[in-house]
Every structure is written in C-alpha cells, then in structure tokens.
Design a protein around this motif. Sequence first.
Motif, short mmCIF file in Angstrom:
data_model
loop_
_atom_site.label_atom_id
_atom_site.label_comp_id
_atom_site.label_asym_id
_atom_site.label_seq_id
_atom_site.Cartn_x
_atom_site.Cartn_y
_atom_site.Cartn_z
N HIS A 87 7.86 4.26 9.77
CA HIS A 87 6.90 3.86 8.73
C HIS A 87 5.54 3.56 9.36
O HIS A 87 5.47 2.94 10.42
N ILE A 88 4.48 4.01 8.70
CA ILE A 88 3.11 3.70 9.13
C ILE A 88 2.35 3.15 7.95
O ILE A 88 2.36 3.73 6.86
N SER A 89 1.70 2.01 8.16
CA SER A 89 0.87 1.41 7.12
C SER A 89 -0.48 1.06 7.72
O SER A 89 -0.65 1.04 8.94
N PHE A 90 -1.46 0.77 6.84
CA PHE A 90 -2.79 0.38 7.28
C PHE A 90 -3.16 -0.91 6.59
O PHE A 90 -2.98 -1.06 5.38
N SER A 91 -3.67 -1.86 7.36
CA SER A 91 -4.12 -3.14 6.81
C SER A 91 -5.64 -3.19 6.87
O SER A 91 -6.21 -3.38 7.94
N PRO A 92 -6.31 -2.99 5.73
CA PRO A 92 -7.78 -3.03 5.75
C PRO A 92 -8.34 -4.40 6.15
O PRO A 92 -9.37 -4.49 6.81
N ALA A 93 -7.64 -5.48 5.77
CA ALA A 93 -8.12 -6.82 6.09
C ALA A 93 -8.11 -7.07 7.60
O ALA A 93 -9.03 -7.66 8.15
N ILE A 132 4.42 7.93 5.98
CA ILE A 132 3.09 7.30 6.08
C ILE A 132 2.69 6.82 4.69
O ILE A 132 2.72 7.60 3.73
N GLU A 133 2.33 5.55 4.59
CA GLU A 133 1.87 5.03 3.30
C GLU A 133 0.64 5.81 2.84
O GLU A 133 -0.15 6.29 3.66
N ARG A 134 0.46 5.89 1.53
CA ARG A 134 -0.62 6.70 0.96
C ARG A 134 -1.99 6.29 1.50
O ARG A 134 -2.78 7.12 1.91
N GLU A 135 -2.28 4.98 1.52
CA GLU A 135 -3.59 4.50 1.99
C GLU A 135 -3.79 4.82 3.46
O GLU A 135 -4.88 5.21 3.88
N ALA A 136 -2.73 4.66 4.25
CA ALA A 136 -2.83 4.96 5.68
C ALA A 136 -3.05 6.46 5.89
O ALA A 136 -3.83 6.86 6.74
N CYS A 137 -2.37 7.28 5.10
CA CYS A 137 -2.52 8.73 5.21
C CYS A 137 -3.95 9.15 4.88
O CYS A 137 -4.54 9.97 5.59
N ILE A 138 -4.50 8.56 3.84
CA ILE A 138 -5.88 8.88 3.46
C ILE A 138 -6.85 8.48 4.56
O ILE A 138 -7.74 9.23 4.94
N GLU A 139 -6.66 7.27 5.12
CA GLU A 139 -7.51 6.81 6.22
C GLU A 139 -7.40 7.74 7.43
O GLU A 139 -8.41 8.07 8.06
N LEU A 140 -6.18 8.15 7.76
CA LEU A 140 -5.97 9.02 8.92
C LEU A 140 -6.61 10.40 8.70
O LEU A 140 -7.23 10.96 9.60
N MET A 141 -6.46 10.94 7.49
CA MET A 141 -7.06 12.24 7.19
C MET A 141 -8.58 12.18 7.26
O MET A 141 -9.23 13.09 7.77
N GLN A 142 -9.13 11.09 6.76
CA GLN A 142 -10.58 10.91 6.81
C GLN A 142 -11.05 10.75 8.25
O GLN A 142 -12.06 11.33 8.64
N MET A 143 -10.30 10.00 9.04
CA MET A 143 -10.68 9.78 10.43
C MET A 143 -10.61 11.08 11.23
O MET A 143 -11.49 11.37 12.03
#
Length: 176
Positions: A87-93, A132-143
């Motif tokens: 599992h991969i997640s992203f914490s914006p905070a 990969i969580e949706r938000e993390a996937c979007i961040e990774l694709m953008q990066m």
Amino acid sequence: MKHSCSILYLGLLISIFFYALAILSNTWLKNSTTTIWTTLAFTGFGSLGIPLLADYRFGWHRISVRGIEYGSIFAVRRFMAWSDVEHISFSPALGWYVMESESGAKSRVSSLLNGLKEFAGQVLDHVPKERIEREACIELMQMESGACGTFVDPESEEWRQAAIQAQTSIPILREL
C-alpha cells in the motif's frame, strides 16, 4: 535521494536562534520576567530543529529497479522490494509518501527530498496502481511528468466527461 541543503540550514537556524534566546534570556538580557518556564520554552523550540538536522544527516533513500533501500535517523538500514509494497499513501499535511510492505514495514519518503521524479517513475512502473491510493497516484503522476497545477487522472470519469464535452463543442468553436 537526499535532502537539499535548505533542510540543514532550516534546522540550524531554528536550533541556534532559540538556544541563543535561552542563553541570552538568562545572561545578558536577564530581568524580572526571566523564569525557568521561559528558558524551557526557548529550549523546547530550539529542540524542534534537531529532527531536521538528524534526518538531513542520517536519513537516506536509494531507488533502484528492484526496490527502495532506506535508512532512518536511528541508523536502521532496510530494503523494500517493489513487489513487496502492499500500500502507498500520501499525507499532504506531513508531506510524505508512506509505503507499507506485506510484512508491515513502513518507509516514509519526504516530499522535500531531491530525486522525487525518479522515485515517482519507479513506483509507477513497478507497483500496481490498485495498491496506490488515488491521491498518491495523482501526486506521483504529476511529479513524474514535472507538471504543475491540479492533475487529473486520465483514466478517471471526470477526465472522460471533460473529453466528451470538449469533442462535442468543437463544431461550435469552429463556427465562432
């Protein structure tokens, strides 16, 4: 992947500034408002820079085709293969990616590290998207693409609807 020098400078600035205030408030600037509590407050704020300095010095990540090798501020070296990532997640905070393996091990990758483009590329190439969580996937694709702004997943329903609407409005655009 390593932190930029700005993390080192920020940690030094925080620590030196508040420790200097603690020393000055008890020596040269001592007055009736100087108490143990003001000294403890300045010392406590000065201690906030220590984790930044420790992570700059001891925290590291190495990305390869096989997986990610990483070390923490406690000098623990670990390796997580891409195939083991559950599992991969992203914490914006907090500004980090959290990767969890099947065995329960966790790796936190800060968004302040240099080399995130390569990290994003390896993750997207080797870890199935359903892990990969949706938000993390979007961040990774953008990066990975180096794009700025709000990124929309091209496989999302929102994207499909926008594409259909754009295609149906082409005749109107040509007429105008």
